[in-house]
Design a protein around this motif. Structure first.
Motif, PDB file in Angstrom:
ATOM      1  N   UNK A   1      -8.941   7.750  -0.452  1.00  0.00           N
ATOM      2  CA  UNK A   1      -8.878   6.407   0.096  1.00  0.00           C
ATOM      3  C   UNK A   1      -7.708   6.251   1.071  1.00  0.00           C
ATOM      4  N   UNK A   2      -6.922   7.324   1.277  1.00  0.00           N
ATOM      5  CA  UNK A   2      -5.619   7.185   1.918  1.00  0.00           C
ATOM      6  C   UNK A   2      -5.698   6.594   3.313  1.00  0.00           C
ATOM      7  N   UNK A   3      -6.659   7.026   4.127  1.00  0.00           N
ATOM      8  CA  UNK A   3      -6.723   6.520   5.494  1.00  0.00           C
ATOM      9  C   UNK A   3      -6.932   5.013   5.533  1.00  0.00           C
ATOM     10  N   UNK A   4      -7.876   4.529   4.728  1.00  0.00           N
ATOM     11  CA  UNK A   4      -8.195   3.108   4.764  1.00  0.00           C
ATOM     12  C   UNK A   4      -7.062   2.270   4.190  1.00  0.00           C
ATOM     13  N   UNK A   5      -6.488   2.677   3.067  1.00  0.00           N
ATOM     14  CA  UNK A   5      -5.423   1.882   2.474  1.00  0.00           C
ATOM     15  C   UNK A   5      -4.194   1.873   3.376  1.00  0.00           C
ATOM     16  N   UNK A   6      -3.938   2.973   4.086  1.00  0.00           N
ATOM     17  CA  UNK A   6      -2.803   3.013   5.007  1.00  0.00           C
ATOM     18  C   UNK A   6      -3.006   2.030   6.146  1.00  0.00           C
ATOM     19  N   UNK A   7      -4.220   2.030   6.723  1.00  0.00           N
ATOM     20  CA  UNK A   7      -4.495   1.121   7.833  1.00  0.00           C
ATOM     21  C   UNK A   7      -4.415  -0.338   7.386  1.00  0.00           C
TER      22      UNK A   7
ATOM     23  N   UNK B   1      -7.826 -10.559   5.455  1.00  0.00           N
ATOM     24  CA  UNK B   1      -8.388 -10.171   4.163  1.00  0.00           C
ATOM     25  C   UNK B   1      -9.863 -10.551   4.090  1.00  0.00           C
ATOM     26  N   UNK B   2     -10.209 -11.751   4.553  1.00  0.00           N
ATOM     27  CA  UNK B   2     -11.599 -12.194   4.515  1.00  0.00           C
ATOM     28  C   UNK B   2     -12.484 -11.281   5.368  1.00  0.00           C
ATOM     29  N   UNK B   3     -11.975 -10.836   6.524  1.00  0.00           N
ATOM     30  CA  UNK B   3     -12.749  -9.934   7.374  1.00  0.00           C
ATOM     31  C   UNK B   3     -12.938  -8.577   6.703  1.00  0.00           C
ATOM     32  N   UNK B   4     -11.881  -8.078   6.041  1.00  0.00           N
ATOM     33  CA  UNK B   4     -11.997  -6.800   5.331  1.00  0.00           C
ATOM     34  C   UNK B   4     -13.042  -6.880   4.229  1.00  0.00           C
ATOM     35  N   UNK B   5     -13.086  -7.993   3.528  1.00  0.00           N
ATOM     36  CA  UNK B   5     -14.081  -8.181   2.482  1.00  0.00           C
ATOM     37  C   UNK B   5     -15.480  -8.327   3.079  1.00  0.00           C
ATOM     38  N   UNK B   6     -15.575  -9.058   4.171  1.00  0.00           N
ATOM     39  CA  UNK B   6     -16.881  -9.256   4.816  1.00  0.00           C
ATOM     40  C   UNK B   6     -17.488  -7.922   5.238  1.00  0.00           C
TER      41      UNK B   6
ATOM     42  N   UNK C   1       5.951  -5.867  -2.436  1.00  0.00           N
ATOM     43  CA  UNK C   1       5.802  -7.238  -2.947  1.00  0.00           C
ATOM     44  C   UNK C   1       5.093  -8.144  -1.936  1.00  0.00           C
ATOM     45  N   UNK C   2       3.716  -8.206  -1.876  1.00  0.00           N
ATOM     46  CA  UNK C   2       2.865  -7.244  -2.555  1.00  0.00           C
ATOM     47  C   UNK C   2       1.651  -6.900  -1.703  1.00  0.00           C
ATOM     48  N   UNK C   3       1.895  -6.742  -0.390  1.00  0.00           N
ATOM     49  CA  UNK C   3       0.794  -6.443   0.524  1.00  0.00           C
ATOM     50  C   UNK C   3       0.235  -5.042   0.285  1.00  0.00           C
ATOM     51  N   UNK C   4       1.051  -4.144  -0.227  1.00  0.00           N
ATOM     52  CA  UNK C   4       0.548  -2.823  -0.562  1.00  0.00           C
ATOM     53  C   UNK C   4      -0.533  -2.900  -1.628  1.00  0.00           C
ATOM     54  N   UNK C   5      -0.329  -3.752  -2.632  1.00  0.00           N
ATOM     55  CA  UNK C   5      -1.327  -3.913  -3.683  1.00  0.00           C
ATOM     56  C   UNK C   5      -2.584  -4.577  -3.151  1.00  0.00           C
ATOM     57  N   UNK C   6      -2.420  -5.590  -2.301  1.00  0.00           N
ATOM     58  CA  UNK C   6      -3.577  -6.234  -1.674  1.00  0.00           C
ATOM     59  C   UNK C   6      -4.394  -5.189  -0.918  1.00  0.00           C
ATOM     60  N   UNK C   7      -3.701  -4.314  -0.195  1.00  0.00           N
ATOM     61  CA  UNK C   7      -4.398  -3.257   0.552  1.00  0.00           C
ATOM     62  C   UNK C   7      -5.129  -2.305  -0.382  1.00  0.00           C
ATOM     63  N   UNK C   8      -4.539  -1.987  -1.533  1.00  0.00           N
ATOM     64  CA  UNK C   8      -5.211  -1.106  -2.489  1.00  0.00           C
ATOM     65  C   UNK C   8      -6.507  -1.726  -2.985  1.00  0.00           C
TER      66      UNK C   8
END
Length: 447
Positions: free
Chosen positions: A13-19, A47-52, A121-128
């Motif tokens: 998942x590394x490429x996507x979570x990094x981006x 975030x909404x676009x990523x989910x969409x 704190x805590x955009x990294x977790x949101x990205x995960x």
């Protein structure tokens, strides 16, 4: 900011979570605790676009312009199981660029770490979480139970425009939810047990947090000329009261989760932690000691002081703000002690007051998190701990939802996790994020 479409990622998942993480770090969502910041709207739209793109419909909600939260739901394999809430916040505390090695809004990948305010704190977790949902969409996989997602505004203040807003205005979104996961747990602390030849990694999972009592103190006196006799001086009264607060030795108490933590550390380290000298033991154990040094007692820390406007004028009043934290079940005794220490000439009012919260550290959810960590790291030793600070968990507790701090990260042994929170040069290892996505995948597809 336009989000690039997802694509195949080998077996990881590394490429996507990094981006995703880098993009979020470049979005300014600073929350200064007032209405001067940019708000969370841009981050929420991202975030909404990523989910969409993963086929997940999102709702944007904002009680004030640009103070925006995102709500969504991912269907699971078994609709008869209670849904699980995954919540995180989109806002960050302020950062002073001149103090940082790299700009806090850079989102740079440097020496294997993503740099920026919110990396931990805590955009990294949101990205995960976003990366995992997008990976499921590509592969046709699903979590075991429905996931209720909430990416929230205003956690770094009182939650008034975020968690408190959604649990009232969008209460139906959380129907049936009993448990949740969010920030500040599941990270690695590398240690060398006594007489061992190899390192062990302790992974604390948060099962509660102390109560919050943010207080505004006011001392009133008689205004006058600065050259007059020192009597009925509001500034002096307030300073003396603050001194009594900060020098008070709050008694030690060991909540059940902390007792379990201490027993686990005894076993992992091959030592015996002296329960009668926990302050000294916390200092001796370093980063492992940070897991209990603030959660065996209450604390009061003055953070803001305001008084006067001219050197030769005694002001009629002086004010201070104090960050108070108290142990589970200790609110009444804590406030009685605070009032006694303040004395009759200093009054207090709450900026924010919330009871301590707790989750079951002996239940199946904790066991599943522990299994997920051990499944990715054979040297993992999951342990429960209580957070010294506070999170949006308190708002969700009011509607019957227990939150675990579980945002798994495999960290470089030299990276001080707690030092990243609200600190300078906040950053997160890319390999740690990839590890976290894999752990979350295992947990969410089995629990």
């Amino acid at each position: 900011m336009t989000l690039a479409p997802p694509h195949g990622l080998h077996d990881g998942f590394a490429n996507d979570v990094a981006r995703l993480c880098s993009d979020l770090l470049r979005i300014d969502s600073t929350n200064a605790g007032d209405e001067t910041g940019p708000g969370e709207r841009q981050a929420a739209e991202y975030v909404a676009e990523a989910l969409d793109q993963a086929g997940v419909a999102a709702i944007l909600t904002e009680p004030r312009p640009r103070r925006t939260s995102v709500l969504a739901r991912v269907a699971g394999q078994n609709p008869h199981l209670p849904p699980l809430l995954v919540h995180g916040h989109l806002d960050t505390v302020p950062a002073e660029p001149r103090d940082w090695t790299r700009h806090p809004l850079s989102g740079d990948l440097h020496h294997g770490h993503l740099w920026g305010r919110g990396a931990v704190d805590m955009k990294g977790t949101v990205a995960m979480v976003l990366s995992l949902v997008r990976a499921w969409a590509r592969t046709g996989r699903r979590p075991r139970r429905d996931l209720v997602l909430a990416f929230l505004a205003d956690e770094e203040a009182t939650g008034e425009y975020g968690s408190r807003h959604v649990v009232t205005t969008h209460r139906e979104h959380f129907d049936g939810v009993e448990e949740a996961i969010s920030e500040s747990g599941g990270f690695s602390i590398t240690t060398r047990p006594r007489h061992a030849e190899t390192d062990a990694r302790v992974y604390p999972i948060a099962v509660g947090e102390r109560g919050t009592a943010w207080m505004r103190l006011t001392a009133r006196g008689t205004a006058g000329h600065g050259s007059g006799p020192a009597q009925d001086n509001a500034v002096a009264e307030l300073v003396h009261a603050l001194s009594r607060l900060t020098t008070h030795r709050w008694p030690t108490a060991v909540p059940p989760a902390v007792s379990t933590l201490l027993d686990a550390l005894d076993r992992i380290l091959g030592i015996r932690i002296d329960r009668t000298r926990l302050e000294d033991e916390a200092a001796r154990l370093g980063r492992l000691g940070e897991l209990f040094d603030c959660t065996v007692r209450s604390t009061t820390n003055p953070t803001v002081l305001q008084a006067g406007h001219k050197v030769n004028v005694i002001p009629s009043h002086a004010r201070a703000e104090v960050d108070g934290r108290f142990l589970p079940g200790a609110q009444a005794t804590f406030l009685e002690t605070v009032d006694r220490l303040l004395g009759p000439k200093v009054t207090r009012e709450f900026i924010n007051c919330e009871e301590a919260v707790a989750a079951d550290h002996d239940g199946p959810a904790f066991a599943a998190m522990a299994d997920a960590l051990r499944g990715q790291d054979p040297h993992a030793h999951p342990v429960p701990f209580i957070q010294s600070g506070g999170t949006d968990a308190k708002a969700f507790a009011k509607i019957g939802i227990s939150t675990y701090g579980f945002a798994p990260l495999l960290l470089d042994p030299h990276l001080h996790y707690f030092g990243m929170f609200h600190g300078v040069d906040e950053r997160v290892p890319l390999t740690g994020l990839d590890f976290g996505v894999r752990v979350l995948h295992r947990f969410l597809t089995t629990y």
